[in-house]
Write an enzyme that holds these catalytic residues in place. Sequence first.
Site, mmCIF file in Angstrom:
data_model
loop_
_atom_site.group_PDB
_atom_site.id
_atom_site.type_symbol
_atom_site.label_atom_id
_atom_site.label_comp_id
_atom_site.label_asym_id
_atom_site.label_seq_id
_atom_site.Cartn_x
_atom_site.Cartn_y
_atom_site.Cartn_z
ATOM 1 N N GLN A 100 -17.067 12.497 -1.946
ATOM 2 C CA GLN A 100 -15.646 12.277 -1.693
ATOM 3 C C GLN A 100 -14.926 13.619 -1.768
ATOM 4 O OE1 GLN A 100 -12.761 10.614 -4.662
ATOM 5 N NE2 GLN A 100 -12.766 8.839 -3.294
ATOM 6 N N TYR A 182 -3.063 10.900 -4.656
ATOM 7 C CA TYR A 182 -3.391 12.296 -4.408
ATOM 8 C C TYR A 182 -2.801 12.745 -3.070
ATOM 9 C CZ TYR A 182 -6.191 11.550 -8.549
ATOM 10 O OH TYR A 182 -6.582 11.235 -9.828
ATOM 11 N N ARG A 230 -11.096 6.628 1.773
ATOM 12 C CA ARG A 230 -10.651 5.732 0.711
ATOM 13 C C ARG A 230 -9.135 5.700 0.725
ATOM 14 N NH1 ARG A 230 -12.716 5.286 -5.624
ATOM 15 N NH2 ARG A 230 -12.405 3.036 -5.724
ATOM 16 N N ARG A 324 -16.787 1.791 -13.351
ATOM 17 C CA ARG A 324 -17.003 1.708 -14.800
ATOM 18 C C ARG A 324 -18.129 0.749 -15.148
ATOM 19 N NH1 ARG A 324 -10.577 1.465 -16.608
ATOM 20 N NH2 ARG A 324 -9.949 3.258 -15.367
#
Length: 370
Positions: A100, A182, A230, A324
């Site tokens: 990424q 971002y 993404r 996670r």
Amino acid sequence: MSALFTPVSIGTLELKNRIIIAPMCQYSADDGQATDWHMFHLGSLALSGAGMLIIEATAVEPEGRITPADLGLWSDAAEAALARVLKALRTYSAMPIAIQLAHAGRKASSQTPWDGGQLIPVAQGGWQTSSASAVPHSEHETPPLALDQAGLTRVKNAFVAAAIRSHKLGLDAIEVHAAHGYLLHQFLSPISNQRSDRYGGSLENRLRFPLEVFEAMRAAIPADTPVGIRISASDWVDGGWNVEQSTVFVKALEERGCAFVHVSSGGISPHQKIPVEPGYQVGFAAQIRQHTKMPVIAVGLITEAEHAESIIAGGQADMVALARGILYDPHWPWHAAAKLGGTVDAPRQYWRSQPRELKALFGATSIGQR
């Protein structure tokens, strides 16, 4: 047959199952360079049996790091350090590996999460951040600089250079990070983008710079290397970016050769209100999937094998991504395959570990020991 353990294609890339390991920041690099931690971390995940591993958000320039400890791919030294890790992974795992590529924009120059995650002022060793507009992420922070044309060109060229390095490293796919508040997401959202030029205002204008970056990256590397994206499908803030705008963005990306879309949400504002529950973002993936032919990856508190299976079998997404959950259980795909009747790749050194009643779990002939 389990839907989760059927093959799927991303462009010309064939995946053996529909489990994706999502990119997860480790904040463990040295001047952007991968360290031994990445060897252990990625090595463990590469033996998990998932369909594809995506390396964490990797900054395309030093100023694009979230923290000073972020992984980067802007220099020969950073490329060489990651090459060392990839060589080890390739020796023991055939799992497809993507990366990424990212720029944090106004959320750069921050502390690591375990140090509080707050903006580091320039006077305390941080750096001046940049964004679509001079609007800080939090009211108390120093405003970023609004990127001028020279800055836009610099950032776009940095994404292109990192894409070329990624291809040189032999990575199987690239994911462009346009989510989680971002830089590219900062151009998309009207909350952070308050420009009055051709890159701000209307939806068409707010899409312009992210699309220019994607087009330039796609043109810079061979067509048989998939380039996906993404996105945050919603800002979870009134008046912000939403799933309807995301759908327009996805259609424009598909026209430009985008290979897949990874659907997340949030990150643009500390005022977001997210109803966190298992699969809380899957509905966004399902909505977007109705409007694109690209494979869609769903993510967001997908922790149970049966839940992942229902998402694929029910047509809500083409793949599911774990973050996670797979850190907590690095053999999650093994356990999911055992529950759902699937098979996974496992290193031959581990073949003897499969339970007697699951002799076909690894798709390998059982072996004995003298």
